[in-house]
Write a protein that holds these residues in place. Structure first.
Motif, PDB file in Angstrom:
ATOM      1  N   LEU A  51       0.832  -1.210   0.000  1.00 12.42           N
ATOM      2  CA  LEU A  51       0.000   0.000   0.000  1.00 12.42           C
ATOM      3  C   LEU A  51       0.863   1.255   0.000  1.00 12.42           C
ATOM      4  O   LEU A  51       0.620   2.202  -0.763  1.00 12.42           O
ATOM      5  N   VAL A  52       1.887   1.286   0.824  1.00 13.74           N
ATOM      6  CA  VAL A  52       2.770   2.455   0.890  1.00 13.74           C
ATOM      7  C   VAL A  52       3.517   2.633  -0.434  1.00 13.74           C
ATOM      8  O   VAL A  52       3.671   3.756  -0.922  1.00 13.74           O
ATOM      9  N   LEU A  55       1.029   4.162  -2.905  1.00 10.76           N
ATOM     10  CA  LEU A  55       0.795   5.590  -2.639  1.00 10.76           C
ATOM     11  C   LEU A  55       1.989   6.438  -3.024  1.00 10.76           C
ATOM     12  O   LEU A  55       1.842   7.525  -3.599  1.00 10.76           O
ATOM     13  N   ILE A  58       2.025   6.862  -6.757  1.00  9.63           N
ATOM     14  CA  ILE A  58       1.059   7.863  -7.228  1.00  9.63           C
ATOM     15  C   ILE A  58       1.545   9.267  -6.908  1.00  9.63           C
ATOM     16  O   ILE A  58       1.460  10.171  -7.741  1.00  9.63           O
ATOM     17  N   LEU A  59       2.044   9.467  -5.700  1.00 12.18           N
ATOM     18  CA  LEU A  59       2.489  10.801  -5.304  1.00 12.18           C
ATOM     19  C   LEU A  59       3.723  11.267  -6.080  1.00 12.18           C
ATOM     20  O   LEU A  59       3.877  12.458  -6.354  1.00 12.18           O
TER      21      LEU A  59
END
Length: 174
Positions: A51-52, A55, A58-59
């Motif tokens: 998950l990290v 993210l 995406i960031l």
């Protein structure tokens, strides 16, 4: 001279190696003992790490695709335009302020000063109203000396449109 420096460095490096050797071996032993626990912790934390990573992917996408380079020109244009606008606005403000104070044409402050000078406090308004009532003879307490304070309050409440009787017209037979 160079040979002496090289011998001194050789001696210092051997001393550093032999003093750090027990700490390195202790670190290897700890990693060997704790590696099964680390593997188990990695297995249980795998959903969180995925998950990290997602993210962060995406960031950090704009930095991978060089999107910032595409917007660099417009960013520079808008930045310079805002600086020029700020400088022009500040110059106009200072110029207007200097001219209005020099020529004494600051009407906004004059109007505010007049309003503050003519402003009355609540106490002054009440005292003026009370003195007007006494002069006109409409003070409820001065009408009859036998009226009690309760009756004076009732008399004050009964003034106005609500205290008047509403007369209804009767229906005609026509």
């Amino acid at each position: 001279m160079a040979d002496q420096i090289q011998q001194a460095l050789s001696i210092l490096s051997r001393i550093a190696f032999y003093t750090s050797w027990p700490f390195v071996k202790l670190a290897h032993l700890l990693t060997f003992i704790l590696s099964p626990f680390w593997r188990i912790a990695q297995f249980f934390l795998l959903p969180f790490t995925v998950l990290v990573q997602g993210l962060l992917g995406i960031l950090l996408l704009p930095f991978r695709l060089n999107l910032l380079e595409r917007f660099e020109t417009i960013y520079i244009y808008l930045g310079i335009a805002s600086l020029i606008g700020f400088a022009a606005g500040a110059a106009l403000y200072v110029t207007f302020h200097v001219l209005s104070t020099t020529l004494r044409i600051d009407t906004a402050t004059e109007l505010e000063d007049r309003k503050h000078a003519n402003a009355r406090t609540i106490e002054a308004y009440r005292a003026e109203r009370k003195s007007k009532r006494r002069r006109s003879g409409k003070d409820v307490l001065s009408i009859s000396p036998t009226i009690t304070s309760g009756e004076a309050v009732m008399a004050r409440r009964q003034r106005g449109l609500l205290s008047q009787t509403i007369i209804e017209e009767e229906d005609s037979d026509f």
